[in-house]
Write an enzyme that holds these catalytic residues in place. Structure first.
Site, PDB file in Angstrom:
ATOM      1  N   SER A 130      42.677  43.100  44.618  1.00  0.00           N
ATOM      2  CA  SER A 130      42.392  43.876  43.405  1.00  0.00           C
ATOM      3  C   SER A 130      41.494  45.034  43.796  1.00  0.00           C
ATOM      4  CB  SER A 130      41.664  42.992  42.378  1.00  0.00           C
ATOM      5  OG  SER A 130      41.124  43.758  41.324  1.00  0.00           O
ATOM      6  N   TYR A 143      34.454  37.552  39.465  1.00  0.00           N
ATOM      7  CA  TYR A 143      35.793  37.924  39.907  1.00  0.00           C
ATOM      8  C   TYR A 143      35.726  38.890  41.080  1.00  0.00           C
ATOM      9  CZ  TYR A 143      40.572  39.804  39.702  1.00  0.00           C
ATOM     10  OH  TYR A 143      41.848  40.194  40.011  1.00  0.00           O
TER      11      TYR A 143
END
Length: 249
Positions: A130, A143
């Site tokens: 990501s 995250y």
């Protein structure tokens, strides 16, 4: 013999789209995830094989890998986010769950399938990370930390495999709208999940990311795309998103 691609997290989102895209390119796709009912339907549609695997469970992954005789491409797509709390009030169990699937899940699968990837004329590992692996943001510490760790694993693996015919590719998507990612993150709060993408003209889709995977995998084996960052046009950076119309309709 058809080339074999293993895709984790293949029951939905980027994993499902990637499985379908690689099947289109002629791969025999082994779809791995926990929700076998969804896997069965997709596997039947694309001519692949479904396997129930929990990437957070080393024994589940080892048992799965024992049934894979050859593997040309491995796509580690299993992952996800939980919560958007600040560090001061973040839930440690959420952090543990994110590390378990994003980092240790990738580790378990890579370790178990690396012999098959290295055995043939050349294998390819694709880790879906990501843009959160490089840029932090408020409410995203857990995250982002997990994705930073997955990025570190990917980069280190590439260094350690130097001299062997195995490519290691990192695909790092920015804003991708899927059916489940934000909904899972906000524990079913549909209104909060929808707000993430509000007024953004064409966030990435799972199929957009799958095209990037196919592009990188489809290059000659001596060509390694170390890292491919892909965002929608409306997202100039992790923290800068334009909300409004961009394209004529």
């Amino acid at each position: 013999m058809a080339r074999v691609a293993v895709v984790t997290g293949a029951s939905s989102g980027i994993g499902a789209a990637t499985a379908a895209r690689l099947a289109k390119d002629g791969y025999h796709v082994v779809l791995a995830a926990r929700r076998v009912d969804r896997l069965d339907a997709l596997a039947e549609r694309i001519g692949g094989r479904a396997a129930r695997v929990d990437v957070t469970d080393p024994s589940s992954v080892r048992e799965f890998a024992q049934g894979i005789e050859s593997c040309d491409v491995l796509v580690n797509s299993a992952g996800g986010a939980l919560g958007a709390d600040p560090v001061a009030t973040g839930e440690p169990s959420d952090w543990a769950a994110m590390f378990s699937v994003n980092v240790l899940g990738t580790l378990h699968v890579v370790q178990s399938l690396l012999p098959q990837l290295a055995a043939g004329g050349g294998g390819t590992v694709v880790n879906i990370t990501s843009t959160a692996a490089f840029v932090n943001y408020e409410g995203g510490a857990g995250y982002s930390a997990a994705k930073h760790a997955q990025h570190a694993l990917t980069e280190t693996l590439r260094l350690e495999l130097c001299g062997k015919p195995v490519r290691v590719i990192e695909i790092a998507p920015g804003m991708v709208r899927t059916d489940e990612f934000s909904l899972n993150r906000f524990r079913g709060d549909a209104e909060r999940a929808a707000a993430v993408y509000a007024d953004v003209d064409r966030p990435l889709s799972a199929e957009d990311v799958a095209e990037c995977v196919a592009l990188a995998v489809g290059l000659p084996q001596h060509v390694n795309v170390d890292q491919l960052v892909v965002r929608p046009l409306a997202q100039a950076a992790q923290h800068k998103v334009f909300r409004g119309p961009l394209f004529e309709r």
